[in-house]
Design an enzyme around this catalytic site. Sequence first.
Site, PDB file in Angstrom:
ATOM      1  CG  ASP A  40      -2.209   0.898   1.100  1.00 43.30           C
ATOM      2  OD1 ASP A  40      -1.894   1.982   1.635  1.00 43.30           O
ATOM      3  OD2 ASP A  40      -3.000   0.633   0.503  1.00 43.30           O
ATOM      4  CE1 TYR A  78      -5.061   7.276   1.672  1.00 44.31           C
ATOM      5  CE2 TYR A  78      -5.467   6.492  -0.899  1.00 44.31           C
ATOM      6  CZ  TYR A  78      -5.388   6.291   0.620  1.00 44.31           C
ATOM      7  OH  TYR A  78      -5.370   4.862   0.935  1.00 44.31           O
ATOM      8  CG  HIS A  92      -4.406  -4.048  -0.227  1.00 41.42           C
ATOM      9  ND1 HIS A  92      -3.745  -3.590  -1.243  1.00 41.42           N
ATOM     10  CD2 HIS A  92      -4.243  -3.248   0.549  1.00 41.42           C
ATOM     11  CE1 HIS A  92      -3.485  -2.392  -1.002  1.00 41.42           C
ATOM     12  NE2 HIS A  92      -3.813  -1.945   0.199  1.00 41.42           N
TER      13      HIS A  92
END
Lengths: 423, 456
Positions: free
Chosen positions: B223, B373, B429
């Site tokens: 990630d 982000y 993930h």
Amino acid sequence: MKYTDVFVEMVHGVGILFAGHFTCEGLIDDLVYQDLHERIDRTRFSDPLEDSGFQYGFNSTYLKKVVSYWRNTFDWKQQVAVLNKYPHFKTKIEGLDVHFIHVRPKHRGDQRVLPLMMVHGWPGSFYEFYKILPLLTQNHDGVSFEVVIPSIPGYGFSEAPHKKGFNSLAAARIFLTLMERLGFSQFYLQGGDWGSLITTNMAQMRPDRVKGLHLNMCMSTRGFKVLLSMMIGPYLPFLVGFSREDVRRLFPFFEKNVWEMLKESGYLHIQATKPDTAGRGLNDSPVGLAAYLLEKFSTWTHKRNRDLEDGGLERKFSLDDLLTNVMIYWTTGSIISSMRFYKENLGSNPNDRIDARTGIFVPTGLAAFPQELLHCPRSWAQIRYRNIVSYTFMPQGGHFPALEEPRLLAADVIQFAKKVEEL
Amino acid sequence: MFTAVLVALVIGGLIIFLVQRRRNQVLKTEDGWWGPGAPPGAEEDITVRSFKVTTSDEELEDLYRRIDQTRPVSSLEDSQFHYGFNSHYLQRVVSYWRNDFDWRRQVDKLNQYPHFKTSIEGIDVHYVHVKPKRVPEGTSAIPLIMVHGWPGSFYEFYGLIPLLTEPSDPGDLVFEVVCPSIPGYGFSEAPRKKGFDSVCAARIFHKLMKRLGFQQFYAHGGDWGWLVTTNMAQLEPKTVKGLHVNFAPPSKPGLQMVLSIMLGRRFPKLFGFTDMDVERLYPCMEKLVVESIKESGYMHIQATKPDTAGRGLNDSPVGLAAYILEKFSTWTDHDFRNLDDGGLTRKFSLDDLLTNVMIYWTSGCIISSMRFYKENFGKGLDAPHAKIPVYVPTGFACFPNELMHTPKLWVKQKYRNLVSFSPMQRGGHFAAMEEPQLMAEDIQKFTKTVEKKMKQ
């Protein structure tokens, strides 16, 4: 009274038999107040980044000011009295309790009274129309409106659907049934945001009933004609049906339309895919809910508001009005169901849906506000709206014109209706 | 048509070769200051302080009160996890959290490894530092930094750490592990100024490793951790001995990648596509585009309005849990969206999942975690680091349910020194937390390969 008036009164009387009278008094329950204040007091604030205005979303420093007003000055009892100054009703359609307000002009006399339904959007509510209502129910050279303002199922005081699939077509169908139940065989429609899509659907479904359709937001279709006009438009606007004002609002295209859209459509993306997750925290945190909703009232009113420390929120709206709208979402706990509407409409490709491929032939009036999220020139609107009777470049205003510029919007609706009546 | 494509290929390839002469380019960066106000004139405080995770009765009471005051909303009939976290199952998770979950016991578990904080560029950086108890004669422990992502934390690695610091197999290498928290996440302080992106995090972690006395080390990440460790390898290729990642989405589709998408189904061997590659990439529209759109709403809103998106979650623990745990469901296996319980406890325990949520809750870091982000995507995908390849020896663990599948060809586009590419048997993930054994094995394999090559 004339015979037609008596008939109308009778039908309305019957309509009310089926519709239950509803007031907002249950909302002033002291417990509700106390719970709200407790939650506000327990907010865990954090600081915004230095010098970030509204660029990262609702600025936390300004949010504290709004919340302080909400906690100490905002008088919900008074606002509920404001809400109750118009008569509210509920009626059951397709298994759901549908809420609406129904306002008739005071003096009938010689006026022509035109029935009009106005449909709100997200994150708005029926309350958005409270400023424009008195302007529409007045007499304008012999014309005035009898107004019905419903809440979309899943919003505010309308019951939320329990099953999947409740999209704008379902809402349109329900609102057509409502108008029929209230005894209107023909009527006008006005809408923006989701209201624009729902009223468009209503006009597509029963063009025989919709005398005129007025929109302050219209979604343009895609297609070759649009693409061509995008390419040629900046250089030879008149060739593709663009006026100078169109060019000013559309270009530079990538920056104004694509980039801007990407910046502002995060909420749309998450609500159209994971509404239950997105709304979950907002139903417990009034401050979170306020930030989420009011960010839109800031940014969608004028894009420059993003650079301001206070988001320019109070330049066009009063905190009382903004918080009343938030309270409607809060007291009804309808934030999640309101978000689901995005998934129901956008979940599968919206361009494949039947209404996207069907034209609209009822007389249409478009009010193009300069700060609306996406500008739609007349030439693009004409691709689907085949009977545009009026297209007006409004001088100022953004996405919530009914609340922000009620006079301008009312004037445009009235001139549009008058044009249609003469047809 | 085929000849036209071939000609285009040749011409395109030539142009690219002529234009792109960025061999061995190093990513440049400058020091920053992320604390409040202006940087003080005095010397920076470089002490390393011991840190213990603590809790209190007040903290728990506040949490329970908020949980008790949740205003639940029913999910639509028959909607499973398609509209997000299912409300009926959420009530079960919350009930466990309220009545059975023992946060004090979990805090003890967190404290089983030593935690520290140190101030770098104006913010307190938290990390866990685990030294192996026993190191075989004649060898030294191999330093390894492991970086988490969103919505994870250093806690994701707790199952993996013992496998690396105390391997059962005597033939295995022994690691000394450092697991920091990205600034703005968990117990690391959040930056006060705009602009804190993955390169800044990478620079700060380099400073951390230097401060701890490591001249060279290995790095592992998934990630955001993938990007931060990749940036570390780009900033100082001589310091990062080896880079191991389990996630490597291509940032810029190069010519090779585009061609492989167009022709890969028909001519898989031409691009080195295995059966698994073909199965995971095609039909391409559905598996790459539609799936991405379905699952990237959170990314879109966090990359544009993080302060708004996180605001309610910092007051509503249930809202926070739903938001975070939805990812642990869907990103472990997309098919979990069809289950009423999102398959959440098939691969994870509620204790572990809620411990991770508690790290976000007690530190109140959800907003600052989301800002990462915006800082990384806010200006588009054209950052300098996206254009610079990685020459440090790299190992890629390809888990079958990872969010974005990257075949070997695509990984090699950026990681020019790909030493190992391992298709893993199972896992999604959050592989480090879900399949620590498999991950440890691959890290061992990769590191042994790099160490051997270095000795040659």
